[in-house]
Design a protein around this motif. Sequence first.
Motif, PDB file in Angstrom:
ATOM      1  N   LEU A 246      -1.886  34.774  49.272  1.00 40.42           N
ATOM      2  CA  LEU A 246      -1.745  35.902  49.767  1.00 40.42           C
ATOM      3  C   LEU A 246      -2.962  36.454  50.615  1.00 40.42           C
ATOM      4  CD1 LEU A 246       0.539  37.933  47.113  1.00 40.42           C
ATOM      5  CD2 LEU A 246       1.178  36.832  49.155  1.00 40.42           C
ATOM      6  N   GLY A 247      -3.760  35.588  50.363  1.00 39.91           N
ATOM      7  CA  GLY A 247      -5.097  35.726  51.078  1.00 39.91           C
ATOM      8  C   GLY A 247      -5.910  37.057  50.654  1.00 39.91           C
ATOM      9  N   VAL A 248      -5.881  37.245  49.525  1.00 32.21           N
ATOM     10  CA  VAL A 248      -6.483  38.382  48.585  1.00 32.21           C
ATOM     11  C   VAL A 248      -7.311  38.095  47.664  1.00 32.21           C
ATOM     12  CG1 VAL A 248      -4.972  40.036  49.638  1.00 32.21           C
ATOM     13  CG2 VAL A 248      -4.656  38.914  47.194  1.00 32.21           C
ATOM     14  N   SER A 249      -8.303  39.006  47.024  1.00 36.28           N
ATOM     15  CA  SER A 249      -8.978  38.517  46.024  1.00 36.28           C
ATOM     16  C   SER A 249      -8.324  38.271  44.535  1.00 36.28           C
ATOM     17  CB  SER A 249     -10.242  39.451  45.610  1.00 36.28           C
ATOM     18  OG  SER A 249      -9.593  40.655  45.244  1.00 36.28           O
ATOM     19  N   TYR A 250      -8.944  37.699  43.786  1.00 43.27           N
ATOM     20  CA  TYR A 250      -8.374  37.652  42.206  1.00 43.27           C
ATOM     21  C   TYR A 250      -8.105  39.066  41.841  1.00 43.27           C
ATOM     22  CZ  TYR A 250      -7.965  35.686  37.684  1.00 43.27           C
ATOM     23  OH  TYR A 250      -7.402  35.614  35.973  1.00 43.27           O
ATOM     24  N   SER A 251      -9.124  39.795  41.773  1.00 41.93           N
ATOM     25  CA  SER A 251      -9.046  41.151  41.242  1.00 41.93           C
ATOM     26  C   SER A 251      -8.187  41.855  41.850  1.00 41.93           C
ATOM     27  CB  SER A 251     -10.342  41.947  41.334  1.00 41.93           C
ATOM     28  OG  SER A 251     -10.753  42.083  42.746  1.00 41.93           O
ATOM     29  N   THR A 252      -7.566  41.693  42.919  1.00 38.88           N
ATOM     30  CA  THR A 252      -6.344  42.440  43.870  1.00 38.88           C
ATOM     31  C   THR A 252      -5.158  42.084  43.034  1.00 38.88           C
ATOM     32  OG1 THR A 252      -7.600  42.672  45.909  1.00 38.88           O
ATOM     33  CG2 THR A 252      -5.336  42.755  46.027  1.00 38.88           C
TER      34      THR A 252
ATOM     35  N   ALA B  23       6.622  34.282  39.412  1.00 39.20           N
ATOM     36  CA  ALA B  23       7.790  33.596  39.077  1.00 39.20           C
ATOM     37  C   ALA B  23       7.990  32.348  39.434  1.00 39.20           C
ATOM     38  CB  ALA B  23       9.064  34.590  39.435  1.00 39.20           C
ATOM     39  N   GLU B  24       7.323  32.010  40.667  1.00 40.60           N
ATOM     40  CA  GLU B  24       7.546  30.750  40.954  1.00 40.60           C
ATOM     41  C   GLU B  24       6.742  29.573  40.327  1.00 40.60           C
ATOM     42  OE1 GLU B  24       8.721  31.506  45.635  1.00 40.60           O
ATOM     43  OE2 GLU B  24       6.776  31.069  45.154  1.00 40.60           O
ATOM     44  N   GLY B  25       5.733  30.335  39.503  1.00 44.28           N
ATOM     45  CA  GLY B  25       4.845  29.456  38.506  1.00 44.28           C
ATOM     46  C   GLY B  25       3.573  29.316  39.192  1.00 44.28           C
ATOM     47  N   ASN B  26       3.132  30.138  40.216  1.00 44.31           N
ATOM     48  CA  ASN B  26       1.772  30.216  40.349  1.00 44.31           C
ATOM     49  C   ASN B  26       0.632  30.940  39.568  1.00 44.31           C
ATOM     50  OD1 ASN B  26       2.341  28.656  43.085  1.00 44.31           O
ATOM     51  ND2 ASN B  26       3.410  30.350  43.797  1.00 44.31           N
ATOM     52  N   SER B  27      -0.387  30.385  39.530  1.00 46.34           N
ATOM     53  CA  SER B  27      -1.370  31.181  38.831  1.00 46.34           C
ATOM     54  C   SER B  27      -1.671  32.324  39.420  1.00 46.34           C
ATOM     55  CB  SER B  27      -2.785  30.218  38.531  1.00 46.34           C
ATOM     56  OG  SER B  27      -3.392  29.775  39.685  1.00 46.34           O
ATOM     57  N   TYR B  28      -2.788  33.170  38.895  1.00 48.93           N
ATOM     58  CA  TYR B  28      -3.124  34.283  39.685  1.00 48.93           C
ATOM     59  C   TYR B  28      -4.096  33.995  40.815  1.00 48.93           C
ATOM     60  CZ  TYR B  28      -1.818  37.821  36.086  1.00 48.93           C
ATOM     61  OH  TYR B  28      -1.378  38.863  35.283  1.00 48.93           O
ATOM     62  N   LYS B  29      -4.961  32.921  40.481  1.00 48.19           N
ATOM     63  CA  LYS B  29      -5.873  32.215  41.702  1.00 48.19           C
ATOM     64  C   LYS B  29      -5.130  31.834  42.757  1.00 48.19           C
ATOM     65  CE  LYS B  29      -9.553  29.291  42.544  1.00 48.19           C
ATOM     66  NZ  LYS B  29      -9.137  28.880  43.708  1.00 48.19           N
TER      67      LYS B  29
END
Length: 204
Positions: free
Chosen positions: A170-176, A158-164
């Motif tokens: 958050l220190g996790v993978s894209y698939s997560t 919601a803050e405008g960040n992409s999945y990546k």
Amino acid sequence: MIRIFAYDDSIDRLQSLKALISLSDNLSYIGDAENCANVVQEMEDFFPDVVLMDINMPIVDGLEGLKLIKTNFPQIKVLIQTAFDDSEKIFNSISNGASGYILKSDSPTRILQAIEEVYEGGAAINPAIAKRVLEYFSPKKNLEILTVKEQEVLKSLAEGNSYKMVADQLGVSYSTINTHTKHIYEKLHISSLGEAIAWYYKNL
């Protein structure tokens, strides 16, 4: 030529703004005042495109000045510019029609950009201010159907960040992040990121 009128109880600040604006070819500094005691008359006399508005001023402050301008001259854009980042002042300004909110500590370049942004119909907000807005409206009870991690993912999106970017944040993978987003969609009975973000802001 964008016509600028400034309000500030600091003469030095007004002089600095005048000098800054005079350096820009498409901006014109047409007047100023140390408070909003005569704001309606000043708007009638000068009719600026954009008003640079300080908040804390004696006699009649910037918030009251903002209300008077937007009530009587709704087409005039008001850019709040203050040394303070108090949350209540921010939200009072935005809810009363301010087109933007920047800090006096912002760079001269940013101040000029903000003037042009609000003139063109945009909303210029200092990043620190934008963060406070998000924190002020942070989801509480209505998001309890989501896990803490899902709430973090949705907030970041919601803050405008992409999945990546969310994954890196958050220190996790894209698939997560993909998996969390899928669960968010299922729980909220929605099918797109736009709907998720809209739900986020509507269900605080």
